[in-house]
Design a protein around this motif. Structure first.
Motif, PDB file in Angstrom:
ATOM      1  N   ALA A  75       0.823  -1.218   0.000  1.00 45.94           N
ATOM      2  CA  ALA A  75       0.000   0.000   0.000  1.00 45.94           C
ATOM      3  C   ALA A  75       0.851   1.260   0.000  1.00 45.94           C
ATOM      4  O   ALA A  75       0.364   2.354  -0.252  1.00 45.94           O
ATOM      5  CB  ALA A  75      -0.936  -0.005   1.211  1.00 45.94           C
ATOM      6  N   GLY A  76       2.163   1.108   0.288  1.00 50.21           N
ATOM      7  CA  GLY A  76       3.064   2.248   0.312  1.00 50.21           C
ATOM      8  C   GLY A  76       3.244   2.814   1.708  1.00 50.21           C
ATOM      9  O   GLY A  76       2.356   2.720   2.562  1.00 50.21           O
ATOM     10  N   ALA A  77       4.407   3.404   1.940  1.00 52.80           N
ATOM     11  CA  ALA A  77       4.709   4.010   3.242  1.00 52.80           C
ATOM     12  C   ALA A  77       4.264   5.466   3.262  1.00 52.80           C
ATOM     13  O   ALA A  77       4.180   6.118   2.229  1.00 52.80           O
ATOM     14  CB  ALA A  77       6.206   3.921   3.523  1.00 52.80           C
ATOM     15  N   TYR A  78       3.969   5.968   4.451  1.00 52.44           N
ATOM     16  CA  TYR A  78       3.611   7.382   4.595  1.00 52.44           C
ATOM     17  C   TYR A  78       4.133   7.903   5.929  1.00 52.44           C
ATOM     18  O   TYR A  78       4.385   7.136   6.857  1.00 52.44           O
ATOM     19  CB  TYR A  78       2.098   7.573   4.505  1.00 52.44           C
ATOM     20  N   GLY A  79       4.302   9.214   5.991  1.00 50.22           N
ATOM     21  CA  GLY A  79       4.728   9.851   7.233  1.00 50.22           C
ATOM     22  C   GLY A  79       6.227   9.918   7.429  1.00 50.22           C
ATOM     23  O   GLY A  79       6.695  10.395   8.469  1.00 50.22           O
ATOM     24  N   PHE A  80       7.006   9.434   6.428  1.00 52.17           N
ATOM     25  CA  PHE A  80       8.459   9.390   6.591  1.00 52.17           C
ATOM     26  C   PHE A  80       9.210  10.379   5.692  1.00 52.17           C
ATOM     27  O   PHE A  80      10.408  10.548   5.838  1.00 52.17           O
ATOM     28  CB  PHE A  80       8.985   7.979   6.293  1.00 52.17           C
ATOM     29  N   GLU A  81       8.522  11.018   4.771  1.00 50.55           N
ATOM     30  CA  GLU A  81       9.226  11.835   3.781  1.00 50.55           C
ATOM     31  C   GLU A  81       9.961  13.013   4.411  1.00 50.55           C
ATOM     32  O   GLU A  81      11.109  13.300   4.075  1.00 50.55           O
ATOM     33  CB  GLU A  81       8.257  12.334   2.713  1.00 50.55           C
ATOM     34  N   TYR A  82       9.301  13.693   5.323  1.00 53.60           N
ATOM     35  CA  TYR A  82       9.911  14.878   5.925  1.00 53.60           C
ATOM     36  C   TYR A  82      10.281  14.688   7.391  1.00 53.60           C
ATOM     37  O   TYR A  82      10.917  15.545   7.988  1.00 53.60           O
ATOM     38  CB  TYR A  82       8.950  16.072   5.801  1.00 53.60           C
ATOM     39  N   GLN A  83       9.869  13.560   7.961  1.00 52.68           N
ATOM     40  CA  GLN A  83      10.136  13.292   9.364  1.00 52.68           C
ATOM     41  C   GLN A  83      11.404  12.459   9.517  1.00 52.68           C
ATOM     42  O   GLN A  83      11.478  11.338   9.033  1.00 52.68           O
ATOM     43  CB  GLN A  83       8.957  12.563  10.012  1.00 52.68           C
ATOM     44  N   SER A  84      12.418  12.996  10.163  1.00 51.29           N
ATOM     45  CA  SER A  84      13.641  12.231  10.377  1.00 51.29           C
ATOM     46  C   SER A  84      13.428  11.194  11.468  1.00 51.29           C
ATOM     47  O   SER A  84      12.542  11.313  12.321  1.00 51.29           O
ATOM     48  CB  SER A  84      14.807  13.156  10.749  1.00 51.29           C
ATOM     49  N   ILE A  85      14.271  10.173  11.423  1.00 50.96           N
ATOM     50  CA  ILE A  85      14.251   9.077  12.392  1.00 50.96           C
ATOM     51  C   ILE A  85      15.593   9.060  13.104  1.00 50.96           C
ATOM     52  O   ILE A  85      16.633   9.256  12.486  1.00 50.96           O
ATOM     53  CB  ILE A  85      14.030   7.720  11.685  1.00 50.96           C
ATOM     54  N   GLU A  86      15.570   8.824  14.392  1.00 48.43           N
ATOM     55  CA  GLU A  86      16.819   8.753  15.148  1.00 48.43           C
ATOM     56  C   GLU A  86      17.279   7.302  15.231  1.00 48.43           C
ATOM     57  O   GLU A  86      16.492   6.407  15.557  1.00 48.43           O
ATOM     58  CB  GLU A  86      16.609   9.311  16.550  1.00 48.43           C
ATOM     59  N   VAL A  87      18.560   7.061  14.916  1.00 49.32           N
ATOM     60  CA  VAL A  87      19.123   5.713  15.034  1.00 49.32           C
ATOM     61  C   VAL A  87      20.344   5.782  15.954  1.00 49.32           C
ATOM     62  O   VAL A  87      21.021   6.814  16.027  1.00 49.32           O
ATOM     63  CB  VAL A  87      19.509   5.130  13.657  1.00 49.32           C
ATOM     64  N   SER A  88      20.624   4.700  16.630  1.00 48.08           N
ATOM     65  CA  SER A  88      21.718   4.727  17.596  1.00 48.08           C
ATOM     66  C   SER A  88      22.314   3.349  17.811  1.00 48.08           C
ATOM     67  O   SER A  88      21.681   2.320  17.550  1.00 48.08           O
ATOM     68  CB  SER A  88      21.228   5.278  18.935  1.00 48.08           C
ATOM     69  N   ILE A  89      23.563   3.357  18.295  1.00 49.06           N
ATOM     70  CA  ILE A  89      24.278   2.150  18.706  1.00 49.06           C
ATOM     71  C   ILE A  89      24.872   2.415  20.088  1.00 49.06           C
ATOM     72  O   ILE A  89      25.475   3.471  20.323  1.00 49.06           O
ATOM     73  CB  ILE A  89      25.429   1.801  17.746  1.00 49.06           C
ATOM     74  N   ALA A  90      24.685   1.483  21.005  1.00 46.72           N
ATOM     75  CA  ALA A  90      25.296   1.588  22.327  1.00 46.72           C
ATOM     76  C   ALA A  90      25.994   0.269  22.647  1.00 46.72           C
ATOM     77  O   ALA A  90      25.435  -0.807  22.424  1.00 46.72           O
ATOM     78  CB  ALA A  90      24.251   1.895  23.393  1.00 46.72           C
ATOM     79  N   VAL A  91      27.223   0.353  23.131  1.00 45.89           N
ATOM     80  CA  VAL A  91      28.002  -0.831  23.497  1.00 45.89           C
ATOM     81  C   VAL A  91      28.222  -0.819  25.002  1.00 45.89           C
ATOM     82  O   VAL A  91      28.738   0.153  25.550  1.00 45.89           O
ATOM     83  CB  VAL A  91      29.354  -0.854  22.765  1.00 45.89           C
ATOM     84  N   ALA A  92      27.790  -1.895  25.651  1.00 47.34           N
ATOM     85  CA  ALA A  92      27.909  -2.007  27.115  1.00 47.34           C
ATOM     86  C   ALA A  92      27.286  -0.798  27.799  1.00 47.34           C
ATOM     87  O   ALA A  92      27.823  -0.281  28.788  1.00 47.34           O
ATOM     88  CB  ALA A  92      29.365  -2.170  27.524  1.00 47.34           C
ATOM     89  N   GLY A  93      26.158  -0.347  27.267  1.00 42.72           N
ATOM     90  CA  GLY A  93      25.431   0.755  27.880  1.00 42.72           C
ATOM     91  C   GLY A  93      25.956   2.132  27.553  1.00 42.72           C
ATOM     92  O   GLY A  93      25.381   3.137  27.979  1.00 42.72           O
ATOM     93  N   VAL A  94      27.041   2.210  26.783  1.00 45.33           N
ATOM     94  CA  VAL A  94      27.626   3.505  26.431  1.00 45.33           C
ATOM     95  C   VAL A  94      27.301   3.815  24.975  1.00 45.33           C
ATOM     96  O   VAL A  94      27.672   3.049  24.074  1.00 45.33           O
ATOM     97  CB  VAL A  94      29.153   3.506  26.635  1.00 45.33           C
ATOM     98  N   GLU A  95      26.620   4.900  24.742  1.00 37.45           N
ATOM     99  CA  GLU A  95      26.216   5.260  23.383  1.00 37.45           C
ATOM    100  C   GLU A  95      27.435   5.647  22.564  1.00 37.45           C
ATOM    101  O   GLU A  95      28.232   6.491  22.946  1.00 37.45           O
ATOM    102  CB  GLU A  95      25.222   6.422  23.429  1.00 37.45           C
ATOM    103  N   THR A  96      27.594   5.000  21.412  1.00 38.46           N
ATOM    104  CA  THR A  96      28.753   5.270  20.564  1.00 38.46           C
ATOM    105  C   THR A  96      28.380   6.004  19.277  1.00 38.46           C
ATOM    106  O   THR A  96      29.214   6.714  18.716  1.00 38.46           O
ATOM    107  CB  THR A  96      29.460   3.952  20.187  1.00 38.46           C
ATOM    108  N   HIS A  97      27.148   5.812  18.808  1.00 38.41           N
ATOM    109  CA  HIS A  97      26.704   6.470  17.585  1.00 38.41           C
ATOM    110  C   HIS A  97      25.232   6.874  17.737  1.00 38.41           C
ATOM    111  O   HIS A  97      24.420   6.093  18.230  1.00 38.41           O
ATOM    112  CB  HIS A  97      26.845   5.543  16.363  1.00 38.41           C
ATOM    113  N   LYS A  98      24.928   8.071  17.299  1.00 38.22           N
ATOM    114  CA  LYS A  98      23.553   8.547  17.314  1.00 38.22           C
ATOM    115  C   LYS A  98      23.411   9.597  16.222  1.00 38.22           C
ATOM    116  O   LYS A  98      24.214  10.531  16.142  1.00 38.22           O
ATOM    117  CB  LYS A  98      23.205   9.161  18.678  1.00 38.22           C
ATOM    118  N   ARG A  99      22.409   9.448  15.362  1.00 37.92           N
ATOM    119  CA  ARG A  99      22.236  10.413  14.281  1.00 37.92           C
ATOM    120  C   ARG A  99      20.818  10.363  13.748  1.00 37.92           C
ATOM    121  O   ARG A  99      20.037   9.452  14.072  1.00 37.92           O
ATOM    122  CB  ARG A  99      23.237  10.150  13.155  1.00 37.92           C
ATOM    123  N   ALA A 100      20.484  11.332  12.913  1.00 32.25           N
ATOM    124  CA  ALA A 100      19.159  11.420  12.295  1.00 32.25           C
ATOM    125  C   ALA A 100      19.250  10.938  10.854  1.00 32.25           C
ATOM    126  O   ALA A 100      20.182  11.291  10.121  1.00 32.25           O
ATOM    127  CB  ALA A 100      18.639  12.845  12.351  1.00 32.25           C
TER     128      ALA A 100
END
Length: 281
Positions: free
Chosen positions: A176-201
């Motif tokens: 049916a196609g995706a919606y709501g994502f064209e202008y809305q950024s998503i936050e992604v992250s990586i944490a190792v042993a509870g310490v955040e190492t990467h986070k970006r939009a």
């Protein structure tokens, strides 16, 4: 990788016993072994021997392969190539396993059932759908949410040591196609042993990425050979010799806008870079 062997005067490397040649070849890489097999019949026999390819397989490959009934190979080389080209399901079908073809490093994909998905068991927001082209028995289909949160975990003891890994959300739009994502950024992250190492939009809308290709190209999904899309969540280094928990996250919890129409196949963890024979590849 260059291999140098000192032999006596008047004796060529090709004159060495096959077992000796096989031992030297096993110290190279799978790619080198395939190249060396073209040198001569003696090299081919040595380079294709089980003793060589057993060195290229992970030390715990028997335990991993025993969880699957789909892998039946006559030789260690065939098993290696099969694991590179045909992922096998492990952990009761909740994960898939395969090898990186160049260096034999471990790759895993966590199925949606291995992930924490907010409202994942509420049919109004998410539903579980079987797809013939999916790796697992079902995928998570995002119906409609205003709060998107997906998290997954993997322990470094499962992975290859001395390897830089990347984590990727594997998904695609529903029919049916995706919606709501064209202008809305998503936050992604990586944490190792509870310490955040990467986070970006980033953005999960592939069409927006195709229109806006620029220096921020890594903010948009990439096409995969299997027909799905992937979005890199971040990277981490697996050192070996210790076990650390890696948490991978995908979030949109601030905008409050409704979004839907995504099929989530899982989160893949695969090598980006490795250290082999004292050389960074």
């Amino acid at each position: 990788m260059m291999v140098m062997v000192m032999v006596g005067e008047g004796v060529g490397f090709q004159d060495l016993p096959e077992g000796c040649i096989a031992n030297v070849v096993s110290l190279t890489t799978p790619r080198d072994a395939c190249s060396l097999a073209l040198v001569s019949s003696t090299f081919r026999s040595a380079a294709e021997s089980d003793s060589v390819w057993d060195r290229f397989l992970p030390s715990d490959y028997n335990d991993i392969v025993s969880q699957s009934t789909s892998s039946s190979c006559r030789s260690k080389k065939q098993l290696y190539l099969s694991l590179c080209e045909n992922p096998i399901l492990v952990d009761d079908g909740k994960k898939s396993f395969q090898l990186d073809k160049a260096y034999g490093k471990k790759c895993y994909m966590l199925s949606p059932r291995m992930l924490f998905i907010v409202w994942g068991d509420t049919p109004r927001y998410w539903k579980w759908t079987p797809l013939p082209e999916a790796r697992f028995s079902e995928v998570a289909e995002l119906v409609s949410v205003c709060w998107l949160e997906i998290r997954g975990w993997i322990n470094t003891h499962m992975l290859s040591p001395d390897t830089l890994y990347g984590a990727y959300l594997v998904f695609k739009p529903s029919s049916a196609g995706a919606y709501g994502f064209e202008y809305q950024s998503i936050e992604v992250s990586i944490a190792v042993a509870g310490v955040e190492t990467h986070k970006r939009a980033v953005f999960l809308d592939p069409e927006r990425g195709k229109r806006l290709r620029d220096n921020l190209d890594d903010q948009y999904p990439k096409d995969r050979k299997d027909g799905w899309l992937e979005m890199e969540l971040g990277q981490f280094f697996s050192e070996g010799g210790e076990d650390k928990e890696v948490e991978m996250g995908v979030y949109e919890i601030k905008g409050g806008d409704w979004k839907g129409g995504l099929l989530v196949q899982g989160i893949e963890v695969r090598p980006k870079q490795c250290v082999h024979a004292n050389n960074t590849i």
